[in-house]
Design a protein around this motif. Structure first.
Motif, PDB file in Angstrom:
ATOM      1  N   LEU A   1      51.466  39.017  44.049  1.00 39.19           N
ATOM      2  CA  LEU A   1      52.000  40.036  43.152  1.00 39.19           C
ATOM      3  C   LEU A   1      50.952  41.130  42.935  1.00 39.19           C
ATOM      4  CD1 LEU A   1      54.249  41.047  41.312  1.00 39.19           C
ATOM      5  CD2 LEU A   1      53.256  39.662  39.467  1.00 39.19           C
ATOM      6  N   ILE A   2      49.707  40.720  42.703  1.00 40.23           N
ATOM      7  CA  ILE A   2      48.624  41.698  42.564  1.00 40.23           C
ATOM      8  C   ILE A   2      48.490  42.530  43.828  1.00 40.23           C
ATOM      9  CG2 ILE A   2      46.113  41.941  42.344  1.00 40.23           C
ATOM     10  CD1 ILE A   2      46.199  39.401  40.555  1.00 40.23           C
ATOM     11  N   ALA A   3      48.508  41.863  44.976  1.00 42.49           N
ATOM     12  CA  ALA A   3      48.376  42.574  46.244  1.00 42.49           C
ATOM     13  C   ALA A   3      49.506  43.581  46.434  1.00 42.49           C
ATOM     14  CB  ALA A   3      48.357  41.573  47.401  1.00 42.49           C
ATOM     15  N   ALA A   4      50.741  43.178  46.140  1.00 37.49           N
ATOM     16  CA  ALA A   4      51.883  44.073  46.329  1.00 37.49           C
ATOM     17  C   ALA A   4      51.795  45.290  45.408  1.00 37.49           C
ATOM     18  CB  ALA A   4      53.186  43.316  46.084  1.00 37.49           C
TER      19      ALA A   4
ATOM     20  N   VAL B   1      48.643  48.648  56.225  1.00 42.30           N
ATOM     21  CA  VAL B   1      48.962  48.599  54.797  1.00 42.30           C
ATOM     22  C   VAL B   1      50.460  48.370  54.589  1.00 42.30           C
ATOM     23  CG1 VAL B   1      49.033  49.977  52.681  1.00 42.30           C
ATOM     24  CG2 VAL B   1      46.988  50.001  54.115  1.00 42.30           C
ATOM     25  N   SER B   2      51.277  49.097  55.347  1.00 42.77           N
ATOM     26  CA  SER B   2      52.728  48.951  55.196  1.00 42.77           C
ATOM     27  C   SER B   2      53.198  47.557  55.617  1.00 42.77           C
ATOM     28  CB  SER B   2      53.444  50.012  56.025  1.00 42.77           C
ATOM     29  OG  SER B   2      53.138  51.303  55.548  1.00 42.77           O
ATOM     30  N   LEU B   3      52.643  47.059  56.711  1.00 43.87           N
ATOM     31  CA  LEU B   3      53.007  45.714  57.162  1.00 43.87           C
ATOM     32  C   LEU B   3      52.648  44.677  56.109  1.00 43.87           C
ATOM     33  CD1 LEU B   3      53.907  43.699  59.397  1.00 43.87           C
ATOM     34  CD2 LEU B   3      51.533  43.695  60.167  1.00 43.87           C
ATOM     35  N   LEU B   4      51.446  44.775  55.550  1.00 46.13           N
ATOM     36  CA  LEU B   4      51.018  43.802  54.554  1.00 46.13           C
ATOM     37  C   LEU B   4      51.875  43.893  53.297  1.00 46.13           C
ATOM     38  CD1 LEU B   4      49.058  41.582  53.833  1.00 46.13           C
ATOM     39  CD2 LEU B   4      47.430  43.317  53.064  1.00 46.13           C
ATOM     40  N   PHE B   5      52.247  45.102  52.898  1.00 44.39           N
ATOM     41  CA  PHE B   5      53.100  45.258  51.719  1.00 44.39           C
ATOM     42  C   PHE B   5      54.455  44.601  51.947  1.00 44.39           C
ATOM     43  CE2 PHE B   5      56.428  47.659  49.476  1.00 44.39           C
ATOM     44  CZ  PHE B   5      56.043  47.420  48.160  1.00 44.39           C
ATOM     45  N   VAL B   6      55.032  44.823  53.124  1.00 48.79           N
ATOM     46  CA  VAL B   6      56.356  44.255  53.412  1.00 48.79           C
ATOM     47  C   VAL B   6      56.318  42.736  53.377  1.00 48.79           C
ATOM     48  CG1 VAL B   6      58.101  43.970  55.208  1.00 48.79           C
ATOM     49  CG2 VAL B   6      57.179  46.231  54.728  1.00 48.79           C
ATOM     50  N   ILE B   7      55.323  42.135  54.034  1.00 52.58           N
ATOM     51  CA  ILE B   7      55.298  40.667  54.040  1.00 52.58           C
ATOM     52  C   ILE B   7      54.871  40.121  52.678  1.00 52.58           C
ATOM     53  CG2 ILE B   7      54.920  40.577  56.529  1.00 52.58           C
ATOM     54  CD1 ILE B   7      52.030  39.871  56.033  1.00 52.58           C
ATOM     55  N   SER B   8      54.125  40.906  51.891  1.00 48.40           N
ATOM     56  CA  SER B   8      53.790  40.476  50.527  1.00 48.40           C
ATOM     57  C   SER B   8      55.043  40.396  49.662  1.00 48.40           C
ATOM     58  CB  SER B   8      52.790  41.446  49.888  1.00 48.40           C
ATOM     59  OG  SER B   8      51.586  41.492  50.578  1.00 48.40           O
ATOM     60  N   VAL B   9      55.865  41.449  49.707  1.00 46.13           N
ATOM     61  CA  VAL B   9      57.086  41.471  48.897  1.00 46.13           C
ATOM     62  C   VAL B   9      58.058  40.393  49.369  1.00 46.13           C
ATOM     63  CG1 VAL B   9      59.109  42.855  48.291  1.00 46.13           C
ATOM     64  CG2 VAL B   9      56.829  43.903  48.302  1.00 46.13           C
ATOM     65  N   ALA B  10      58.207  40.264  50.688  1.00 43.89           N
ATOM     66  CA  ALA B  10      59.091  39.226  51.210  1.00 43.89           C
ATOM     67  C   ALA B  10      58.577  37.837  50.840  1.00 43.89           C
ATOM     68  CB  ALA B  10      59.223  39.360  52.722  1.00 43.89           C
TER      69      ALA B  10
ATOM     70  N   VAL C   1      41.439  35.330  39.894  1.00 43.14           N
ATOM     71  CA  VAL C   1      42.741  35.686  40.470  1.00 43.14           C
ATOM     72  C   VAL C   1      42.719  37.113  40.998  1.00 43.14           C
ATOM     73  CG1 VAL C   1      45.203  35.959  39.987  1.00 43.14           C
ATOM     74  CG2 VAL C   1      43.946  34.044  39.000  1.00 43.14           C
ATOM     75  N   LEU C   2      42.056  38.018  40.282  1.00 44.30           N
ATOM     76  CA  LEU C   2      41.948  39.403  40.758  1.00 44.30           C
ATOM     77  C   LEU C   2      41.193  39.465  42.082  1.00 44.30           C
ATOM     78  CD1 LEU C   2      41.225  41.406  37.477  1.00 44.30           C
ATOM     79  CD2 LEU C   2      43.263  41.558  38.927  1.00 44.30           C
ATOM     80  N   TYR C   3      40.130  38.682  42.207  1.00 46.14           N
ATOM     81  CA  TYR C   3      39.414  38.644  43.494  1.00 46.14           C
ATOM     82  C   TYR C   3      40.333  38.160  44.608  1.00 46.14           C
ATOM     83  CZ  TYR C   3      36.419  37.187  47.289  1.00 46.14           C
ATOM     84  OH  TYR C   3      35.884  37.036  48.545  1.00 46.14           O
ATOM     85  N   ILE C   4      41.063  37.087  44.340  1.00 47.41           N
ATOM     86  CA  ILE C   4      41.956  36.538  45.363  1.00 47.41           C
ATOM     87  C   ILE C   4      43.020  37.566  45.746  1.00 47.41           C
ATOM     88  CG2 ILE C   4      43.727  34.798  45.767  1.00 47.41           C
ATOM     89  CD1 ILE C   4      42.060  32.853  44.121  1.00 47.41           C
ATOM     90  N   GLY C   5      43.549  38.288  44.739  1.00 48.16           N
ATOM     91  CA  GLY C   5      44.600  39.252  45.013  1.00 48.16           C
ATOM     92  C   GLY C   5      44.116  40.493  45.734  1.00 48.16           C
ATOM     93  N   LEU C   6      42.913  40.963  45.396  1.00 50.89           N
ATOM     94  CA  LEU C   6      42.415  42.220  45.963  1.00 50.89           C
ATOM     95  C   LEU C   6      41.595  41.997  47.231  1.00 50.89           C
ATOM     96  CD1 LEU C   6      41.326  44.034  42.665  1.00 50.89           C
ATOM     97  CD2 LEU C   6      43.431  44.368  43.983  1.00 50.89           C
ATOM     98  N   ALA C   7      40.590  41.142  47.141  1.00 50.12           N
ATOM     99  CA  ALA C   7      39.679  40.964  48.280  1.00 50.12           C
ATOM    100  C   ALA C   7      40.250  40.013  49.331  1.00 50.12           C
ATOM    101  CB  ALA C   7      38.330  40.444  47.779  1.00 50.12           C
ATOM    102  N   ALA C   8      40.693  38.831  48.890  1.00 51.48           N
ATOM    103  CA  ALA C   8      41.145  37.819  49.849  1.00 51.48           C
ATOM    104  C   ALA C   8      42.546  38.087  50.361  1.00 51.48           C
ATOM    105  CB  ALA C   8      41.084  36.432  49.207  1.00 51.48           C
ATOM    106  N   SER C   9      43.307  38.949  49.702  1.00 49.37           N
ATOM    107  CA  SER C   9      44.662  39.253  50.158  1.00 49.37           C
ATOM    108  C   SER C   9      44.721  40.632  50.797  1.00 49.37           C
ATOM    109  CB  SER C   9      45.652  39.164  48.985  1.00 49.37           C
ATOM    110  OG  SER C   9      45.647  37.864  48.423  1.00 49.37           O
ATOM    111  N   VAL C  10      44.491  41.676  50.014  1.00 49.24           N
ATOM    112  CA  VAL C  10      44.627  43.038  50.542  1.00 49.24           C
ATOM    113  C   VAL C  10      43.580  43.312  51.617  1.00 49.24           C
ATOM    114  CG1 VAL C  10      44.565  45.480  49.993  1.00 49.24           C
ATOM    115  CG2 VAL C  10      45.661  43.881  48.413  1.00 49.24           C
TER     116      VAL C  10
END
Length: 308
Positions: free
Chosen positions: A50-53, A191-200, A229-238
């Motif tokens: 959710l943070i990543a998206a 970026v667009s690919l990651l956003f799409v699979i994040s939302v899906a 959680v912010l680290y996981i969402g921003l660094a490890a995900s995005v």
């Protein structure tokens, strides 16, 4: 000559991105283990994406508005990438980290290149070279040096836990995700690919997240837990997934898979930096051996080298 130099430069950049992804993911494994009592596995994965998206949305939505036809045409592939890379893989990892140790987890994660080779062969009929197999074995020796503290007999003292099975089950899922990345739509940027699979992925996680919340109502996290959680969402995900997706697109899943042996080495370094663990000679020997194996597995023997 110029084309060869450009190819070497692109490969060097790709492997730098893959190494950075592994460094960021090493932090995810350490923090995921630390947060095992604060968040249930599905909940931690849900908040992560959710943070990543939310972070990716302002950058991805303008392009996606012009790529509706591409999304419809590749909906099945994008759904598989979301299921494997977002919903299933990391949930299994967090589930495993609830009951296994960090040492066991990163050791078992080192089996990922093998599963990536198997998935490449099953889906793409892409076979491994003798050089790649030799490099994988050399890297495994380096990992065992670190895990055993330079004394191989200590490997017999490792205890295995129920969570180990979840970690092992996650490895072929990651192999499937990485191989499918080669089929990604070329007109979708990272970026667009990651956003799409994040939302899906969030849509796929939502029912399990709701059921888990009913069974174990979440509590308000502490400041340190929220920062994790912010680290996981921003660094490890995005950041990490953009680096990994770009690197795989350049060098392929097989070659990229060997860089996953960096993860336990980086995990050891992070443990020393963050937890104050001491540095020993076996750390240096193991890390050097891992790097040697990766170089052996991923360097090209010559301009005409192919898969054999």
């Amino acid at each position: 000559m110029g084309g060869g130099r450009a190819l070497r430069s692109a490969r060097a950049s790709a492997f730098s991105l893959l190494a950075l992804a592994n460094l960021l993911w090493a932090g995810n494994w350490v923090i995921g283990r630390a947060l095992r009592d604060a968040f249930e596995p599905v909940a931690l994965n849900f908040w992560r994406w959710l943070i990543a998206a939310l972070v990716l949305a302002p950058f991805a939505l303008p392009e996606l508005a012009r790529a509706r036809a591409t999304l419809r045409r590749h909906a099945g592939l994008l759904g598989l990438l979301a299921l494997a890379g977002v919903a299933v893989f990391q949930t299994l990892v967090y589930l495993g980290l609830k009951t296994t140790t960090a040492i066991n987890a990163v050791l078992l994660n080192s089996s990922a290149p093998l599963f990536m080779l198997l998935c490449s062969w099953m889906l793409e009929r892409e076979t491994a070279t003798r050089r790649q197999l030799a490099g994988m074995l050399v890297s495994l020796v380096g990992i065992l040096l670190i895990v055993s503290h330079g004394a191989p007999g200590k490997l017999l003292q490792l205890e295995f836990h129920a969570g180990d099975a979840w970690i092992v089950l996650a490895m072929p899922v990651w192999g499937l995700y990485s191989v499918l990345l080669k089929r990604r739509p070329p007109d979708l940027n990272g970026v667009s690919l990651l956003f799409v699979i994040s939302v899906a992925g969030l849509a796929l996680l939502a029912p399990a997240f709701a059921l888990e919340a009913l069974h174990a109502p979440p509590r308000w996290p502490s400041a340190r837990e929220a920062a994790g959680v912010l680290y996981i969402g921003l660094a490890a995900s995005v950041a990490a997934f953009i680096c990994w997706n770009r690197g795989v697109a350049i060098v392929g899943a097989n070659a990229a898979g060997f860089t996953l042996h960096l993860l336990p080495a980086f995990g050891t370094l992070l443990a020393m930096l963050l937890l104050g663990e001491a540095f020993h000679a076996y750390h240096a020997a193991g890390f050097a051996t891992i790097l040697a194996g990766i170089v052996l597995a991923t360097r090209r023997a010559g301009p005409a080298q192919g898969l054999r």
